[in-house]
Design an enzyme around this catalytic site. Sequence first.
Site, PDB file in Angstrom:
ATOM      1  N   HIS A 141      48.269  50.667  37.364  1.00 44.95           N
ATOM      2  CA  HIS A 141      47.395  51.529  36.547  1.00 44.95           C
ATOM      3  C   HIS A 141      46.476  52.381  37.433  1.00 44.95           C
ATOM      4  O   HIS A 141      46.267  52.094  38.612  1.00 44.95           O
ATOM      5  CB  HIS A 141      46.551  50.668  35.607  1.00 44.95           C
ATOM      6  CG  HIS A 141      45.668  49.692  36.321  1.00 44.95           C
ATOM      7  ND1 HIS A 141      44.478  50.060  36.928  1.00 44.95           N
ATOM      8  CD2 HIS A 141      45.806  48.366  36.555  1.00 44.95           C
ATOM      9  CE1 HIS A 141      43.918  49.010  37.500  1.00 44.95           C
ATOM     10  NE2 HIS A 141      44.711  47.956  37.286  1.00 44.95           N
TER      11      HIS A 141
ATOM     12  N   GLU B 135      47.677  41.182  34.550  1.00 46.76           N
ATOM     13  CA  GLU B 135      47.166  40.728  35.837  1.00 46.76           C
ATOM     14  C   GLU B 135      47.001  39.204  35.820  1.00 46.76           C
ATOM     15  O   GLU B 135      47.032  38.572  34.755  1.00 46.76           O
ATOM     16  CB  GLU B 135      45.820  41.416  36.111  1.00 46.76           C
ATOM     17  CG  GLU B 135      45.160  41.090  37.443  1.00 46.76           C
ATOM     18  CD  GLU B 135      46.019  41.510  38.628  1.00 46.76           C
ATOM     19  OE1 GLU B 135      47.077  40.864  38.821  1.00 46.76           O
ATOM     20  OE2 GLU B 135      45.632  42.431  39.360  1.00 46.76           O
TER      21      GLU B 135
END
Length: 217
Positions: A11, A86
């Site tokens: 990202h 994550e």
Amino acid sequence: MTKYQIYFVRHGRTFYNKLHKMQGWSDSPLLPEGIEVAKTAANALKDVAFDHAYSSDTTRAMNTAKIIMNANKKDLHRHTIPEFREQFYGYFEGMFAAETWFIAGEKYGTPTYLGIAKKFGFDKTFDFLNQADPLNFAENAEQYWERIGRGFEKLDRIANDGDKILLVSHSTTIYSLAQRYHAPNLKITETPLNSSLTILDRDNGLNSVSTYNKVLK
């Protein structure tokens, strides 16, 4: 017999990234510079004929995927896949990274993230953090890889032979895959940059990372 490629893109840069804080399952917005680097990645990938478009279910990943696919020649619906979030940092979510890894590794003589990985092996970064978590929330290596395995199983069910899949994910997630599955000639010495590209080839359930941390221009 299915072989396909996953284009992992980290990202864009966020507020927590700028502050060097543990982001994990928490979230913070993309910075203006994070939006710009995501647009650069989008332009670099605009001619890739993706067959599927995924991101983790964090806002920063979904917004990055939206920017990339809005520029792509294929008009694909974007899906989320929570299994490629994550790492979950538990008690340490939102803490400064340097402080967190000092707490996790100091008693082992390696008070840094990369120091733990180099001395004890990558999976110990998960286990040491879990052991240091007073609430026992942080994922250990077994929990983490079980989650990632579920994610690959989901992709296996939708992928056809020769597919290219966009998957916007996260630093540790991409780094861990590269550490475990990189091709012999590929050196993995640092964590991936925001909006960089890592390509994983999946051939009948076997993984090989052929491209890592490629800066898109």
